[in-house]
Design a protein around this motif. Structure first.
Motif, mmCIF file in Angstrom:
data_model
loop_
_atom_site.group_PDB
_atom_site.id
_atom_site.type_symbol
_atom_site.label_atom_id
_atom_site.label_comp_id
_atom_site.label_asym_id
_atom_site.label_seq_id
_atom_site.Cartn_x
_atom_site.Cartn_y
_atom_site.Cartn_z
ATOM 1 N N PRO A 6 0.819 -1.222 0.000
ATOM 2 C CA PRO A 6 0.000 0.000 0.000
ATOM 3 C C PRO A 6 0.850 1.268 0.000
ATOM 4 C CG PRO A 6 -0.861 -1.595 1.577
ATOM 5 C CD PRO A 6 0.437 -2.150 1.073
ATOM 6 N N ARG A 7 1.997 1.219 0.667
ATOM 7 C CA ARG A 7 2.802 2.438 0.784
ATOM 8 C C ARG A 7 3.473 2.833 -0.525
ATOM 9 N NH1 ARG A 7 6.188 -1.094 4.183
ATOM 10 N NH2 ARG A 7 7.949 -1.856 2.980
ATOM 11 N N ASN A 8 3.410 1.960 -1.514
ATOM 12 C CA ASN A 8 4.098 2.247 -2.772
ATOM 13 C C ASN A 8 3.286 3.081 -3.751
ATOM 14 O OD1 ASN A 8 6.224 0.840 -1.758
ATOM 15 N ND2 ASN A 8 5.902 -1.003 -2.989
ATOM 16 N N ARG A 58 1.793 6.404 -5.401
ATOM 17 C CA ARG A 58 2.521 7.671 -5.544
ATOM 18 C C ARG A 58 1.573 8.831 -5.846
ATOM 19 N NH1 ARG A 58 7.197 5.321 -9.630
ATOM 20 N NH2 ARG A 58 7.632 3.451 -8.390
ATOM 21 N N ALA A 65 -0.208 -0.085 -6.463
ATOM 22 C CA ALA A 65 -0.863 -0.653 -5.276
ATOM 23 C C ALA A 65 -2.262 -1.136 -5.624
ATOM 24 C CB ALA A 65 -0.937 0.389 -4.157
ATOM 25 N N GLU A 121 -7.995 4.851 2.886
ATOM 26 C CA GLU A 121 -6.946 3.931 3.337
ATOM 27 C C GLU A 121 -5.797 3.879 2.332
ATOM 28 O OE1 GLU A 121 -9.755 0.833 5.944
ATOM 29 O OE2 GLU A 121 -9.264 0.376 3.851
ATOM 30 N N THR A 122 -6.145 3.873 1.058
ATOM 31 C CA THR A 122 -5.112 3.831 0.021
ATOM 32 C C THR A 122 -4.224 5.071 0.097
ATOM 33 O OG1 THR A 122 -6.483 2.490 -1.441
ATOM 34 C CG2 THR A 122 -4.736 3.783 -2.478
ATOM 35 N N THR A 152 -3.895 7.178 2.734
ATOM 36 C CA THR A 152 -3.229 7.267 4.031
ATOM 37 C C THR A 152 -2.011 6.350 4.104
ATOM 38 O OG1 THR A 152 -5.336 7.790 5.080
ATOM 39 C CG2 THR A 152 -3.568 7.019 6.523
ATOM 40 N N ALA A 153 -2.152 5.140 3.547
ATOM 41 C CA ALA A 153 -1.051 4.175 3.608
ATOM 42 C C ALA A 153 0.192 4.705 2.912
ATOM 43 C CB ALA A 153 -1.483 2.852 2.983
ATOM 44 N N ALA A 154 -0.013 5.567 1.917
ATOM 45 C CA ALA A 154 1.122 6.103 1.169
ATOM 46 C C ALA A 154 1.459 7.529 1.597
ATOM 47 C CB ALA A 154 0.814 6.059 -0.331
ATOM 48 N N GLY A 155 0.760 8.032 2.615
ATOM 49 C CA GLY A 155 1.012 9.390 3.078
ATOM 50 C C GLY A 155 0.593 10.440 2.065
#
Lengths: 428, 428
Positions: B240-242, B244, B310, B325-326, B328-331
């Motif tokens: 998820p953090r990937n 962009r 992601a 959530e998508t 937030t997970a990646a900031g």
């Protein structure tokens, strides 16, 4: 609960890790010097039991005894009937495992890909998967729930699943936990479950890699469902069916760590009425911590022995059921020396008080091994060296071979613990 | 429940597998010929929905609409309060997920070995393990229970866990099931659970390799806890953090397959009172079979698209929560085109009848993807080619970037389904 460091082998400096191991080492060395023990159909019953968490006292019980063999060839093998037997009737399924014939029917015909080395089947401890063909390891996977009421649910979830991985010759490595909690659970109780999971994982060097925790409506107690993943070298994969006629049967610890501890916690009033002291009851309850129900140390030691064919962790139905299951899985018979089956002194005392048979009592913490007799001496020496009490309790026979028994191993329709609790609830 | 063969790609001969896919293909081809769709901040809302198991009818709804953007930058984002919110008070924990801060505290500080690529953490779909270093694959592992009352518990257990493996870019391969059944369960009911497990495994080419089934005291309904194991090439692991800033957000299926089907089954009386016909209610209930809650086909298609960063499967809290959530997970932040979020006609009808927001409703069956805009056209074409309806619904933004919104995406404290059921039980 057992912590690996408390009963496992030598430390990295090659010294014995603790005084406990030294006591065990000397006791077993003494036994081996004797001319009769560990051979033939009679021997001294050696039992080492850590009976208290802090004092770490060890005792040796038993002594020379006349040979008395329980064998699978005895046609009149007594059966302990059980009202708590899993079954299905007009009222539907009763609590417990599924009736074996129903389970067999459900699992029969499961389709698996070619990468499944060992799949779902009755009596198998875990699945084995050729995860990365050409690599040096198989993936082992096992799931088992803890559904009875216990304040040690996290510990149980780890060790019950880890033991099954070890029975396949593998090393438990990664754990996933699903915790289902009743409404109104206090946050402190959730933390306690997690603390147990983390502590037990750390003790056996397993990574807690995932899970799911929720508060579930309609529960009256927590349930924890574990999934343990492990590794095994293909050549070291152990299967129950690989035991052979003529194999010796070795038992570590004896009967019955888990059942004794549970009875001490669940039946304290009845035990007091039967004349047991508070100290005896407390010592029995402490068996859950030392030696605990993990048998990873014993499995690790035995893996190094040439001629090891199968491992089995005795659980429900006790040592007697474990012996039958080991023989049945390989299509073999057995001969068991009754005087050679170690019974913990706490177990003997509690079973006498409640009228239960130690050999039919929940026996997690023990490990039953089938191995070529050529490896028996080395196995017992290595176990003794690691501070793990063990004994040769008999051998596997060709099912069609000569019997030679003078007694018969009872068949337990259900665990003695279940029979006791069922009888008590009927009385209540 | 979705069967892979019913909505997946071309068959081995390269032909379209079914008339269904042909309908979808033509509809999307038509949409792509239009000058405005799939670009900018407004486009035609295209929705294909298989509304009945047997008739396989497809409909296209919606049309040109004015741009209306929901964005994470809106300070006044409305919040849908929920009495069913997971929380802890003097009475202990309430039913549902753990309060996020408690869960974060429990997972914080978990120790893992170096072979754990991705371990237990809030918001991660599954663990990733470097099982056989040097091999071409990681092991993915996920456990999730089905604890609500449903006659489709076996199907759910497979697909919920399989979806999470797919969100990591992986392929589900092996499944272990723990089934805990209430006392009095009929043997036929046990067989039904196993039939569902086996059928769903077969449909997605997963091997059922093990498990545990027992009758557990104190349950009022069956519980099935699944553990899905899968594989992923290290270079294809999705996290998820990937995602962009600048990524397009693509949504397959739309809102909200699962929640709509559940409401049709659970709230039929209220829906009749709201004017829905029996046919409409039956069609909504059938969504659980077609398209079903599996999104493996969509994930498989998207894995072939360059620039995919992601995947996320919208579940509780619906599409709106999945978008949050998508991001937030990646900031990151987000901009969502409200008219671009496909809503199934059954969902629109049922939500209007019950006063619920389609975008906050349980949305399993959909798949949310974050990918570089350069891949969007190819992704939509491939999905259309596979007969899977999809739309670009917005994009991820740098959280600090310009807002530009004229509306705000609601925050759902809990799923609209839970809010409805809670309100109903309060009324009762």
């Amino acid at each position: 609960m057992a912590r690996d460091s408390s009963h496992g082998g030598r430390d990295r400096a090659g010294r014995h890790g603790s005084a406990i191991e030294q006591v065990a080492h000397e006791a077993f060395a003494e036994a081996r010097r004797d001319e009769t023990p560990w051979r033939g159909y009679s021997h001294q019953l050696i039992l080492l039991s850590a009976t208290a968490r802090w004092s770490r006292e060890f005792r040796i019980t038993g002594g020379p005894a006349s040979p008395r063999i329980w064998s699978s060839r005895r046609a009149t093998s007594p059966t302990r009937r059980c009202a708590a037997l899993p079954k299905s009737d007009a009222g539907g399924l009763r609590a417990g495992k599924l009736p074996p014939e129903l389970l067999a029917g459900l699992l029969n015909g499961l389709e698996s890909g070619p990468d499944v080395v060992v799949g779902g089947a009755v009596g198998l401890d875990a699945a084995a998967i050729d995860f990365a063909p050409g690599s040096d390891r198989y993936l082992l996977a096992k799931t088992d729930p803890i559904t009875f009421a216990t304040d040690r649910i996290g510990d149980y979830a780890i060790h019950v699943n880890a033991n099954d991985i070890a029975c396949m010759g593998g090393r438990p490595r990664w754990f996933l936990a699903t915790a289902l909690l009743p409404e109104g659970t206090a946050e402190a109780a959730v933390r306690d479950v997690f603390d147990q999971l983390e502590g037990a994982c750390r003790a056996i060097e397993v990574s807690l890699v995932g899970g799911h925790t929720e508060v579930t409506v309609g529960l009256d107690r927590p349930l924890v469902i574990g999934c343990m993943l492990g590794t095994v070298a293909p050549a070291e994969l152990l299967l129950p069916r690989n035991a052979r006629a003529g194999d010796d049967l070795l038992l570590t610890r004896g009967a019955a760590v888990e059942g004794t501890a549970v009875l001490a916690r669940e039946a304290a009033t009845a035990l007091r009425a039967a004349g047991l002291t508070e100290l005896e009851i407390a010592a029995a309850a402490d068996l859950l911590d030392a030696p605990g129900i993990s048998m990873l140390s014993a499995a690790r030691v035995l893996k190094g022995v040439a001629g090891l064919h199968a491992l089995h962790d005795p659980t429900e139905g006790g040592i007697a059921t474990a012996v039958r299951e080991t023989a049945t899985a390989a299509g073999l018979g057995f001969e068991i020396e009754v005087t050679g089956v170690p019974v913990l002194p706490e177990t003997a005392r509690i079973c006498a008080g409640l009228g239960l048979d130690p050999l039919g009592l929940l026996a997690s913490g023990a490990l039953l091994a089938a191995l070529d007799p050529s490896g028996t001496e080395a196995a017992l020496a290595l176990l003794a060296d690691a501070g793990i009490p063990a004994a040769r309790i008999g051998r596997l026979t060709s099912a069609a071979g000569p019997a030679g028994e003078d007694s018969a191993l009872p068949t337990f329709e259900c665990d003695e613990l279940a029979r006791y609790l069922e009888g008590r609830s009927d009385a209540g």
